[in-house]
Design a protein around this motif. Structure first.
Motif, PDB file in Angstrom:
ATOM      1  N   TYR A 145       0.716  -1.206   0.040  1.00  0.00           N
ATOM      2  CA  TYR A 145       0.593   0.091   0.263  1.00  0.00           C
ATOM      3  C   TYR A 145       0.703   1.528   0.075  1.00  0.00           C
ATOM      4  N   LYS A 146       2.628   0.936  -0.006  1.00  0.00           N
ATOM      5  CA  LYS A 146       2.898   2.487   0.461  1.00  0.00           C
ATOM      6  C   LYS A 146       2.528   2.769   1.435  1.00  0.00           C
ATOM      7  N   THR A 147       2.118   3.107   2.501  1.00  0.00           N
ATOM      8  CA  THR A 147       1.499   4.147   3.481  1.00  0.00           C
ATOM      9  C   THR A 147       2.391   3.192   5.146  1.00  0.00           C
ATOM     10  N   PRO A 148       2.749   4.536   5.717  1.00  0.00           N
ATOM     11  CA  PRO A 148       2.969   4.454   7.504  1.00  0.00           C
ATOM     12  C   PRO A 148       2.137   3.474   7.876  1.00  0.00           C
ATOM     13  N   HIS A 149       1.795   2.158   7.787  1.00  0.00           N
ATOM     14  CA  HIS A 149       0.819   1.713   8.819  1.00  0.00           C
ATOM     15  C   HIS A 149       0.822   1.326   9.843  1.00  0.00           C
TER      16      HIS A 149
END
Length: 520
Positions: A376-380
């Motif tokens: 997702y390329k997000t800071p999960h």
């Protein structure tokens, strides 16, 4: 003016290039993000609380709060265009005033974003619960829709919406922005319909007396409904994910603020001119505090007598339309608020996760907070953790308390950015500035003075809570963050530090760096 270690702008930009987020947002998306963050609980819900403090004078309260935000926005625009990376006020303070001030700003921004997301979740819950009760003639128990400070036990709907937004943010930034744009259109359409139906039937009698509690009431309301503008600076946290940020960041910041201010003034005029906005008084003739038990009791008595006031409604705008003969439209507006308010929660949590992401990237928070999801390329990791805390805030605190606490952190951050712009004009005058704050020696001091004035107008309990929160932040900084700071340890490569490789000496800084490169 410098407190502790400074991370130069060139080093900030270099770090962002090594461990950066994907650039996918344009000027339109940024403006929609800004409108999505700004128009929400402040106008849909806190209108009633503002009326209880200032009466029709809340019109002037909106002007005061909006003006302070406008001058602060001009300062933000210069910094965001010059330093197009995540971090907002935290990053700007780090580069100009040092690590200690930057940490305190980042710590204060937790109050702005995470607590604000909780407040909007509570506001959303009030609208949805009210809509369900009016539509299906149900009486949902307060124990499950209000926190313990608001006459209930736990606010389950608020927890639910905070959890859903967290899931959406984990999926991806571009996807979140697309959903947000749809929700913004619904929200703006609902407010436009409210204006069309209410403004033509206004009566000037509703504006008298204009300031029943005097200018002190107007100031108190301005400090509270400042929350109605909180969020435009969340646009600046998306700088690292923005295409051509030197051009698009100022457009997103100033454009969203201008559009929202116009809506606020027209909506407030519609409420005051149709159903009035006078405070509810006790038997002794004293205006009752918003959210107090005494106000709830008096509102119940007014409702029983068939003379309920707008200040008693937890869904003020929908209630207003019902009162002026548009009950079905009022229900539709309640539905629109239920659909659209999550866009504000989304932007608040978006801003919070990006602040934590950058603080982690600087070593001030654990490295796991800046891990990016491979798909997702997000800071999960930090997104999920933030979602948990927001859900807890929403579950147990009422909207008024959360809004005032959020305002205290926001005002501190706004003042810090305004100071940083002035300092950087002196210390780095030759740096390229795609956008320059006009009349900086007038604009920035006005922004600082305005923030101080609104902070002073907050309640005593709120100011004491802010001081306590700042004290906790200092303890965390000196006990954990200071010794792990990348700047303090001389770390130049984030990947090396994450892998446990000993930090390398800091090389000499290159010449003036113009941000942008291939992404500009």
């Amino acid at each position: 003016m410098i407190f502790g270690r400074v991370k130069p702008l060139d080093a900030i930009l270099a770090t962002a290039e090594k461990k950066s987020l994907h650039r996918s947002l344009g000027a339109f998306q940024l403006t929609m993000l800004g409108i999505g963050a700004v128009i929400g609980t402040g106008i849909f819900v806190l209108t009633a609380e503002a009326a209880q403090k200032a009466g029709p004078g809340m019109m002037l309260s909106f002007v005061i709060a909006g003006f302070v935000c406008a001058v602060a926005a001009l300062c933000y625009a210069e910094m965001a265009a010059m330093v197009p990376v995540s971090g907002s006020a935290y990053t700007y303070s780090y580069a100009v005033m040092g690590e200690l001030i930057a940490w305190m700003v980042g710590w204060a921004l937790i109050l702005e974003y995470a607590v604000a997301a909780g407040a909007v979740s509570v506001g959303w819950s009030g609208y949805v619960v009210g809509l369900i009760e009016h539509t299906f003639h149900l009486d949902i128990p307060d124990l499950l829709t209000r926190g313990p400070f608001d006459g209930g036990m736990v606010n389950l709907p608020a927890m639910l919406i905070a959890s859903l937004v967290t899931w959406l943010l984990v999926i991806g930034t571009k996807e979140s922005a697309t959903v947000n744009a749809i929700l913004v259109l619904i929200k703006v359409s609902a407010l436009t319909l409210f204006i069309v139906l209410s403004v033509p039937v206004m009566k000037m009698d509703g504006f008298h007396p204009f300031a029943p509690l005097g200018f002190s009431g107007i100031s108190a309301a301005a400090a509270s409904i400042f929350f109605a503008y909180v969020g435009f600076d969340a646009v600046s946290t998306a700088a690292e994910e923005t295409k051509n940020p030197q051009r698009n960041m100022p457009i997103g910041l100033i454009g969203s603020l201008a559009i929202c201010t116009i809506f606020y003034m027209l909506v407030a005029a519609g409420v005051i001119g149709t159903v009035g906005a006078q405070p509810v008084y006790s038997a002794a003739g004293e205006a009752l505090a918003p959210g107090s038990a005494a106000l709830s009791q008096q509102c119940a008595a007014l409702a029983a007598a068939g003379t309920e006031a707008v200040t008693c409604s937890k869904e003020a705008l929908a209630w207003t339309l019902r009162e002026i003969g548009w009950p079905q439209i009022g229900n539709l507006l309640g539905l629109a608020a239920g659909l659209a308010l999550p866009s504000v929660i989304l932007m608040m949590m978006f801003g919070q996760t990006r602040i934590f992401f950058v603080m982690s990237r600087d070593g001030l928070l654990p490295a796991m907070f800046s891990k990016v999801h491979p798909t997702y390329k997000t800071p999960h990791v930090i997104t999920i953790l933030t979602g948990i805390f927001v859900a807890l805030f929403a579950a147990f605190f009422p909207v008024g308390i959360l809004a005032d606490i959020s305002n205290s952190g926001t005002l501190f951050a706004f003042a810090a950015v305004s100071i940083a712009v002035m300092v950087l004009r002196k210390t780095d005058a030759g740096r390229a500035r795609p956008f320059r704050t006009p009349a900086i020696n007038i604009t920035a001091p006005i922004a600082i003075a305005g923030c101080m004035y609104l902070f002073w107008s907050l309640g005593v309990e709120t100011k004491l809570m802010f001081v306590g929160w700042a004290a906790v932040g200092l303890v965390v900084y000196f006990a954990y963050s200071r010794s792990r700071s990348h700047v303090g340890r001389g770390v130049t490569d984030v990947a090396e530090d994450d892998a446990g490789i000993p930090p390398q000496p800091v090389p000499p800084l290159p010449g003036v760096h113009t941000p942008g490169g291939k992404d500009a």
